[in-house]
Motif scaffolding. Structure first.
Motif, mmCIF file in Angstrom:
data_model
loop_
_atom_site.group_PDB
_atom_site.id
_atom_site.type_symbol
_atom_site.label_atom_id
_atom_site.label_comp_id
_atom_site.label_asym_id
_atom_site.label_seq_id
_atom_site.Cartn_x
_atom_site.Cartn_y
_atom_site.Cartn_z
ATOM 1 N N GLN A 98 12.270 25.397 -2.349
ATOM 2 C CA GLN A 98 11.266 24.361 -2.175
ATOM 3 C C GLN A 98 11.869 22.981 -2.355
ATOM 4 O OE1 GLN A 98 8.289 25.094 -5.196
ATOM 5 N NE2 GLN A 98 9.599 24.473 -6.868
ATOM 6 N N THR A 99 11.175 22.002 -1.808
ATOM 7 C CA THR A 99 11.550 20.610 -2.012
ATOM 8 C C THR A 99 10.273 19.819 -2.251
ATOM 9 O OG1 THR A 99 12.803 18.732 -1.123
ATOM 10 C CG2 THR A 99 11.475 19.976 0.438
ATOM 11 N N PHE A 100 10.403 18.675 -2.905
ATOM 12 C CA PHE A 100 9.257 17.853 -3.261
ATOM 13 C C PHE A 100 9.292 16.572 -2.434
ATOM 14 C CE2 PHE A 100 10.507 20.386 -6.911
ATOM 15 C CZ PHE A 100 9.316 21.002 -7.262
ATOM 16 N N ILE A 101 8.256 16.347 -1.641
ATOM 17 C CA ILE A 101 8.143 15.135 -0.833
ATOM 18 C C ILE A 101 7.367 14.114 -1.655
ATOM 19 C CG2 ILE A 101 7.275 14.149 1.315
ATOM 20 C CD1 ILE A 101 7.595 16.960 2.551
ATOM 21 N N ARG A 102 8.029 13.018 -1.968
ATOM 22 C CA ARG A 102 7.527 12.045 -2.941
ATOM 23 C C ARG A 102 7.128 10.751 -2.234
ATOM 24 N NH1 ARG A 102 8.869 12.070 -8.574
ATOM 25 N NH2 ARG A 102 8.531 10.066 -9.603
ATOM 26 N N TYR A 103 6.074 10.108 -2.715
ATOM 27 C CA TYR A 103 5.588 8.867 -2.101
ATOM 28 C C TYR A 103 4.721 8.125 -3.119
ATOM 29 C CZ TYR A 103 2.252 12.622 -1.420
ATOM 30 O OH TYR A 103 1.468 13.722 -1.636
ATOM 31 N N TYR A 104 4.577 6.832 -2.877
ATOM 32 C CA TYR A 104 3.745 5.970 -3.722
ATOM 33 C C TYR A 104 2.649 5.364 -2.857
ATOM 34 C CZ TYR A 104 2.363 1.884 -6.540
ATOM 35 O OH TYR A 104 1.649 0.933 -7.238
ATOM 36 N N VAL A 105 1.429 5.296 -3.390
ATOM 37 C CA VAL A 105 0.338 4.575 -2.740
ATOM 38 C C VAL A 105 -0.341 3.684 -3.780
ATOM 39 C CG1 VAL A 105 -0.151 6.173 -0.852
ATOM 40 C CG2 VAL A 105 -1.151 6.595 -3.102
ATOM 41 N N PHE B 38 0.820 -1.211 0.000
ATOM 42 C CA PHE B 38 0.000 0.000 0.000
ATOM 43 C C PHE B 38 0.855 1.262 0.000
ATOM 44 C CE2 PHE B 38 -1.924 3.175 3.022
ATOM 45 C CZ PHE B 38 -2.719 3.796 2.068
ATOM 46 N N PHE B 39 1.860 1.310 0.876
ATOM 47 C CA PHE B 39 2.667 2.525 1.051
ATOM 48 C C PHE B 39 4.121 2.104 1.276
ATOM 49 C CE2 PHE B 39 4.093 6.013 4.047
ATOM 50 C CZ PHE B 39 4.104 7.029 3.100
ATOM 51 N N PRO B 40 4.845 1.778 0.183
ATOM 52 C CA PRO B 40 6.227 1.300 0.338
ATOM 53 C C PRO B 40 7.123 2.364 0.960
ATOM 54 C CG PRO B 40 5.411 0.989 -1.911
ATOM 55 C CD PRO B 40 4.440 1.861 -1.214
ATOM 56 N N LYS B 41 7.765 2.038 2.055
ATOM 57 C CA LYS B 41 8.616 3.004 2.757
ATOM 58 C C LYS B 41 9.806 3.437 1.899
ATOM 59 C CE LYS B 41 6.110 2.393 6.511
ATOM 60 N NZ LYS B 41 5.191 1.333 6.039
ATOM 61 N N THR B 42 10.304 2.524 1.055
ATOM 62 C CA THR B 42 11.476 2.850 0.233
ATOM 63 C C THR B 42 11.152 3.860 -0.856
ATOM 64 O OG1 THR B 42 11.023 0.941 -1.173
ATOM 65 C CG2 THR B 42 12.557 0.619 0.655
ATOM 66 N N LYS B 43 9.870 4.091 -1.126
ATOM 67 C CA LYS B 43 9.489 5.035 -2.174
ATOM 68 C C LYS B 43 9.043 6.382 -1.604
ATOM 69 C CE LYS B 43 8.125 3.656 -6.098
ATOM 70 N NZ LYS B 43 7.358 3.227 -7.290
ATOM 71 N N ALA B 44 9.291 6.589 -0.321
ATOM 72 C CA ALA B 44 8.994 7.876 0.312
ATOM 73 C C ALA B 44 10.306 8.606 0.584
ATOM 74 C CB ALA B 44 8.217 7.665 1.608
ATOM 75 N N TYR B 45 10.470 9.778 -0.020
ATOM 76 C CA TYR B 45 11.691 10.571 0.155
ATOM 77 C C TYR B 45 11.414 11.981 -0.356
ATOM 78 C CZ TYR B 45 12.228 9.587 -4.850
ATOM 79 O OH TYR B 45 12.004 9.480 -6.200
ATOM 80 N N ASN B 46 12.356 12.866 -0.159
ATOM 81 C CA ASN B 46 12.210 14.207 -0.746
ATOM 82 C C ASN B 46 13.365 14.478 -1.704
ATOM 83 O OD1 ASN B 46 14.069 14.696 1.608
ATOM 84 N ND2 ASN B 46 14.062 16.768 0.736
ATOM 85 N N TRP B 47 13.121 15.327 -2.651
ATOM 86 C CA TRP B 47 14.173 15.747 -3.578
ATOM 87 C C TRP B 47 13.939 17.218 -3.927
ATOM 88 C CZ3 TRP B 47 13.483 17.530 -8.575
ATOM 89 C CH2 TRP B 47 12.185 17.406 -9.099
ATOM 90 N N PRO B 48 14.955 17.998 -4.148
ATOM 91 C CA PRO B 48 16.356 17.644 -3.866
ATOM 92 C C PRO B 48 16.599 17.548 -2.361
ATOM 93 C CG PRO B 48 16.175 19.969 -4.410
ATOM 94 C CD PRO B 48 14.808 19.383 -4.627
ATOM 95 N N ASN B 49 17.623 16.837 -1.993
ATOM 96 C CA ASN B 49 18.008 16.705 -0.592
ATOM 97 C C ASN B 49 19.525 16.523 -0.531
ATOM 98 O OD1 ASN B 49 17.709 16.550 2.163
ATOM 99 N ND2 ASN B 49 17.070 14.394 2.177
#
Length: 312
Positions: A236-243, A219-230
């Motif tokens: 600004q930064t983009f907080i990215r995630y998959y559901v 449902f919510f893979p932890k490895t696919k949650a991160y921000n970029w650039p970092n």
């Protein structure tokens, strides 16, 4: 007609609201269609610097803005996975966004000379073709962004439009004064997916989507949650995630002392990467922790914590 109705022999066969219902403020520049992971029809509209994505009943799925105003766009499954991306030239870069507006991961194609691309990106199964303002024709490997051997080709003048033929592996180029045909592959079929303005000779503006036999079960893979650039050096930064299903997203951000800094809320479309923008113009340099929580339409809920470094 102006009412938004479609007529054949005087009989109304379909009716839909005018596009003004969706707060598209400027004239529509381009429109194309694809299908989502459920094989349902999706329409993508470009209006000035805004993309609007709608389902078959013209319900708004998502809407996002881009820095400049593209002249047109193409649709392509860049990574041969489960997502079709919106491709367009943006000055010195070619951008790829999914239908939520999230950037294609690790997809960054730049003009090596910094002069800038012009016109529509064209795609085959493996390559992406684009022309530049000073008349160079590029072919890039879509997976890694590297220039294909033998390119760029010098056309010698600004390129107005290009076309990839589907049967004889040729690239047709039209400039301000010159017309030329290049043989771009002698041995393998190009497998053209978006070969010209409006996709093909039928002007269908359609590129079929994807079918996933074994979609990501998580449902919510932890490895696919991160921000970029970092680290974050700009505003600004983009907080990215998959559901895996449509979800509500809540992000709470804390500093190293545990003090609350900011809260962000968003909705996410299932089956693809999504992004939430955090504006850090008024945030001091330091390390921050963001707790990203996803609550799916089915009721399931999961969260993870990511670390964000801000450097000013």
């Amino acid at each position: 007609g102006d009412s938004g109705n479609t007529f054949i022999s005087g009989n109304i066969i379909s009716s839909f609201p005018t596009l003004n219902s969706y707060a598209i403020d400027n004239q529509i520049v381009d429109i194309a269609q694809t299908t989502d992971r459920h094989e349902k029809e999706v329409s993508v509209l470009l209006s000035d610097n805004k993309f609007s994505v709608m389902d078959a009943h013209l319900n708004l799925i998502s809407q996002f803005s881009v820095p400049q105003s593209p002249e047109s766009f193409s649709l392509d499954n860049i990574f041969c996975d489960d997502v079709n991306y919106i491709l367009f030239t943006n000055g010195n870069e070619i951008e790829g966004r999914n239908i939520t507006g999230a950037y294609a991961e690790n997809f960054l194609i730049r003009d090596p000379k910094g002069i800038g691309f012009r016109g529509l990106p064209l795609t085959t199964f493996d390559e992406l073709f684009a022309g530049t303002s000073d008349g160079r024709i590029f072919a890039f490997n879509k997976k890694n962004g590297k220039v294909v051997d033998g390119f760029p080709i010098s056309f010698g003048e600004p390129i107005s439009t290009m076309m990839l033929t589907r049967h004889n592996n040729q690239c047709i180029v039209v400039g301000e004064k010159t017309f030329a045909v290049y043989q771009v592959s002698e041995y393998s079929i190009l497998n053209v997916s978006w070969g010209e303005e409006n996709s093909n000779l039928r002007n269908s503006s359609f590129n079929g989507g994807w079918t996933v036999d074994n979609p990501n079960p998580e449902f919510f893979p932890k490895t696919k949650a991160y921000n970029w650039p970092n680290p974050v050096y700009d505003g600004q930064t983009f907080i990215r995630y998959y559901v895996s299903e449509d979800s509500k997203i809540n992000i709470k951000i804390f500093d190293l002392a545990g003090d609350f800094v900011a809260e962000l809320n968003n909705t996410a479309i299932g089956g693809m990467d999504n992004e939430t923008t955090w504006n850090v113009n008024n945030i001091q340099s330091g390390v921050y922790f963001a707790r990203v929580e996803a609550t799916g339409n089915s009721g399931k809920s999961e969260s993870t914590i990511i670390k964000i470094a801000i450097v000013k």
